[in-house]
Design an enzyme around this catalytic site. Structure first.
Site, PDB file in Angstrom:
ATOM      1  N   SER A 188     -18.665 -57.725 -21.901  1.00  0.00           N
ATOM      2  CA  SER A 188     -19.252 -57.356 -22.918  1.00  0.00           C
ATOM      3  C   SER A 188     -19.731 -55.892 -23.135  1.00  0.00           C
ATOM      4  O   SER A 188     -20.574 -55.664 -21.623  1.00  0.00           O
ATOM      5  CB  SER A 188     -20.932 -58.720 -22.572  1.00  0.00           C
ATOM      6  OG  SER A 188     -21.952 -58.078 -24.298  1.00  0.00           O
ATOM      7  N   TYR A 201     -28.733 -62.817 -19.189  1.00  0.00           N
ATOM      8  CA  TYR A 201     -27.558 -62.272 -20.097  1.00  0.00           C
ATOM      9  C   TYR A 201     -26.843 -60.906 -19.675  1.00  0.00           C
ATOM     10  O   TYR A 201     -25.429 -61.528 -19.661  1.00  0.00           O
ATOM     11  CB  TYR A 201     -27.739 -63.244 -21.683  1.00  0.00           C
ATOM     12  CG  TYR A 201     -26.736 -62.436 -22.475  1.00  0.00           C
ATOM     13  CD1 TYR A 201     -24.840 -63.704 -23.090  1.00  0.00           C
ATOM     14  CD2 TYR A 201     -25.966 -61.369 -23.172  1.00  0.00           C
ATOM     15  CE1 TYR A 201     -23.911 -63.444 -22.936  1.00  0.00           C
ATOM     16  CE2 TYR A 201     -24.293 -61.544 -23.885  1.00  0.00           C
ATOM     17  CZ  TYR A 201     -23.584 -61.934 -23.878  1.00  0.00           C
ATOM     18  OH  TYR A 201     -22.925 -61.911 -23.774  1.00  0.00           O
TER      19      TYR A 201
HETATM   20  P1  NAD Z   1     -18.656 -68.870 -29.307  1.00  0.00           P
HETATM   21  O1  NAD Z   1     -20.711 -69.822 -29.369  1.00  0.00           O
HETATM   22  O2  NAD Z   1     -18.117 -68.941 -30.587  1.00  0.00           O
HETATM   23  O3  NAD Z   1     -17.856 -68.899 -27.770  1.00  0.00           O
HETATM   24  C1  NAD Z   1     -18.349 -69.167 -26.437  1.00  0.00           C
HETATM   25  C2  NAD Z   1     -18.350 -70.534 -26.188  1.00  0.00           C
HETATM   26  O4  NAD Z   1     -18.920 -70.893 -24.882  1.00  0.00           O
HETATM   27  C3  NAD Z   1     -18.752 -71.973 -26.754  1.00  0.00           C
HETATM   28  O5  NAD Z   1     -18.138 -71.774 -27.603  1.00  0.00           O
HETATM   29  C4  NAD Z   1     -18.990 -73.064 -25.790  1.00  0.00           C
HETATM   30  O6  NAD Z   1     -16.970 -73.732 -26.230  1.00  0.00           O
HETATM   31  C5  NAD Z   1     -19.282 -72.428 -24.475  1.00  0.00           C
HETATM   32  N1  NAD Z   1     -20.014 -72.716 -23.126  1.00  0.00           N
HETATM   33  C6  NAD Z   1     -21.165 -72.438 -23.892  1.00  0.00           C
HETATM   34  N2  NAD Z   1     -22.288 -72.843 -22.787  1.00  0.00           N
HETATM   35  C7  NAD Z   1     -21.143 -73.930 -22.687  1.00  0.00           C
HETATM   36  C8  NAD Z   1     -21.703 -74.554 -20.774  1.00  0.00           C
HETATM   37  N3  NAD Z   1     -22.760 -74.809 -20.579  1.00  0.00           N
HETATM   38  N4  NAD Z   1     -20.565 -75.689 -20.956  1.00  0.00           N
HETATM   39  C9  NAD Z   1     -18.844 -75.107 -21.071  1.00  0.00           C
HETATM   40  N5  NAD Z   1     -18.707 -74.558 -22.353  1.00  0.00           N
HETATM   41  C10 NAD Z   1     -19.918 -74.022 -22.713  1.00  0.00           C
HETATM   42  O7  NAD Z   1     -19.213 -67.060 -29.070  1.00  0.00           O
HETATM   43  P2  NAD Z   1     -18.324 -66.094 -28.881  1.00  0.00           P
HETATM   44  O8  NAD Z   1     -19.276 -64.607 -29.362  1.00  0.00           O
HETATM   45  O9  NAD Z   1     -17.035 -66.473 -29.578  1.00  0.00           O
HETATM   46  O10 NAD Z   1     -18.203 -65.983 -27.490  1.00  0.00           O
HETATM   47  C11 NAD Z   1     -17.547 -66.242 -26.627  1.00  0.00           C
HETATM   48  C12 NAD Z   1     -17.668 -65.122 -24.890  1.00  0.00           C
HETATM   49  O11 NAD Z   1     -17.635 -64.009 -25.818  1.00  0.00           O
HETATM   50  C13 NAD Z   1     -18.779 -65.624 -23.831  1.00  0.00           C
HETATM   51  O12 NAD Z   1     -18.657 -65.250 -22.893  1.00  0.00           O
HETATM   52  C14 NAD Z   1     -19.507 -64.096 -24.518  1.00  0.00           C
HETATM   53  O13 NAD Z   1     -20.977 -64.202 -24.096  1.00  0.00           O
HETATM   54  C15 NAD Z   1     -18.902 -62.912 -25.348  1.00  0.00           C
HETATM   55  N6  NAD Z   1     -19.178 -61.925 -26.284  1.00  0.00           N
HETATM   56  C16 NAD Z   1     -19.710 -62.135 -27.270  1.00  0.00           C
HETATM   57  C17 NAD Z   1     -20.101 -60.994 -28.003  1.00  0.00           C
HETATM   58  C18 NAD Z   1     -20.208 -61.512 -29.561  1.00  0.00           C
HETATM   59  O14 NAD Z   1     -21.213 -60.385 -30.153  1.00  0.00           O
HETATM   60  N7  NAD Z   1     -20.508 -62.278 -30.013  1.00  0.00           N
HETATM   61  C19 NAD Z   1     -20.153 -59.805 -27.782  1.00  0.00           C
HETATM   62  C20 NAD Z   1     -19.721 -59.938 -26.001  1.00  0.00           C
HETATM   63  C21 NAD Z   1     -19.317 -60.376 -25.589  1.00  0.00           C
END
Ligand code: NAD
Ligand code: MG
Length: 296
Positions: A188, A201
């Site tokens: 991230s 985080y």
């Molecule tokens: P999202 O909520 O759609 O995806 C995150 C997924 O993580 C969830 O769908 C869930 O299935 C999984 N998860 C969470 N806790 C879990 C657990 N205990 N066991 C198994 N699975 C678990 O959100 P997203 O934003 O698409 O996130 C995907 C990745 O992108 C993550 O690593 C997040 O940190 C990263 N990210 C997101 C952003 C943003 O702005 N959305 C920015 C930077 C990084």
């Protein structure tokens, strides 16, 4: 419009009009207002992952869902992991993958549980008949504005899900990944520019970036490339399920130089590129997809 059509990136998506909303963690894509774009109507595959077998953690929603759709349309069979409470989202992704004519494997469980995290890899490889691509994308983000209010339970859980599970998954995946296999970790912008309310985080995301650089060096002699993607603000269920305080949620993404939040669909091509042979000389690297906030 496809992902190839030239257009102004500032207006490619409307600025989000985000109403106040809260979901229980981890949140559902199907309840996100406004709905996010995962590329269903735009992503065109070119056979760049033909015949590959991919495991995507957190493939039920958000960025993982957009990657699952793109991988399937590029010719890969796809297994996804997700929490049992996310079954409705996972069923939608299964439909997306099967619509592309590819195999979808659903493997629910909690990645903070080491036994599940390790078993997941073997079940995916068994169901897919091998494993060529691992996308370590699952992540947990719970906003806490004061370090004295951060519980040990949350601290440990964030580290187990976000970074420890990556170690466990990679350890098992090495049994299957062939030369030419790829691992892609989702870090991230928070790894480099942490928000004051996301200390646990952001620390895991910095650890993931470091892990990606080091593992990239360790595995390249085996012909396995490890890379990462660092998203900026992307509209996914992570954010309204306690990922942001309400005052930040309603203006989510507006501080990015591009002036708007990103959509999951805008991440997919980076993950396709890093999984495909087109990125053959790229290892231990991280691509920022941040709307203009450069990585250091
Ligand atoms: P999202 O909520 O759609 O995806 C995150 C997924 O993580 C969830 O769908 C869930 O299935 C999984 N998860 C969470 N806790 C879990 C657990 N205990 N066991 C198994 N699975 C678990 O959100 P997203 O934003 O698409 O996130 C995907 C990745 O992108 C993550 O690593 C997040 O940190 C990263 N990210 C997101 C952003 C943003 O702005 N959305 C920015 C930077 C990084
Ligand atoms: Mg989800």
């Amino acid at each position: 419009m496809t992902q190839f059509d030239m257009q102004d990136p500032l207006t490619q998506y409307d600025k989000l009009d985000i109403p106040e909303q809260t979901q229980t963690e981890p949140g559902l894509d199907s309840e996100l207002v406004p709905a996010a774009d995962h590329g269903q109507s735009s992503y065109v595959g070119l056979g760049r992952l033909k015949g590959r077998k991919a495991l995507i953690t957190g493939g039920d929603s958000g960025i993982g869902r957009a990657v699952a759709i793109a991988y399937a349309r590029e010719g890969a069979d796809v297994a996804i992991s997700y929490l049992p409470s996310e079954e409705p989202d996972a069923q939608n992704v299964k439909t997306d993958i099967e619509a592309a004519g590819k195999k979808a494997v659903l493997l629910p469980g909690d990645l903070s549980d080491e036994t599940y995290a390790r078993r997941l890899v073997h079940e995916a490889a068994e169901a897919l008949g091998g494993l060529d691509i691992v996308v370590n994308n699952a992540g947990k983000q719970i906003h806490v504005d004061d370090i004295t209010k951060l519980s040990t339970e949350q601290l440990e859980s964030t580290f187990r899900v976000n970074i420890m599970a990556m170690f466990w998954i990679v350890q098992e995946a090495l049994e299957y990944l062939p030369k030419g296999g790829t691992i892609i970790n989702t870090t991230s912008i928070q790894a480099y520019q942490p928000s004051e309310g996301l200390l646990d985080y952001a620390a895991t995301k910095a650890a993931i970036a470091n892990f990606t650089h080091g593992l990239g060096k360790q595995l390249i002699p085996k012909g396995i490339r490890v890379n990462g993607v660092a998203p900026g603000p992307i509209w996914t269920p992570l954010q309204p399920s306690h990922g942001q305080p309400m005052e930040k949620l309603t203006q989510f993404g507006e501080q990015a130089p591009i002036g708007r939040a990103g959509q999951p669909a805008e991440l997919a091509s980076a993950y396709v590129f890093l999984a495909s042979q087109e990125s053959s000389y790229i290892a231990g690297e991280i691509i920022g997809v941040t709307g203009g906030q450069h990585l250091p």
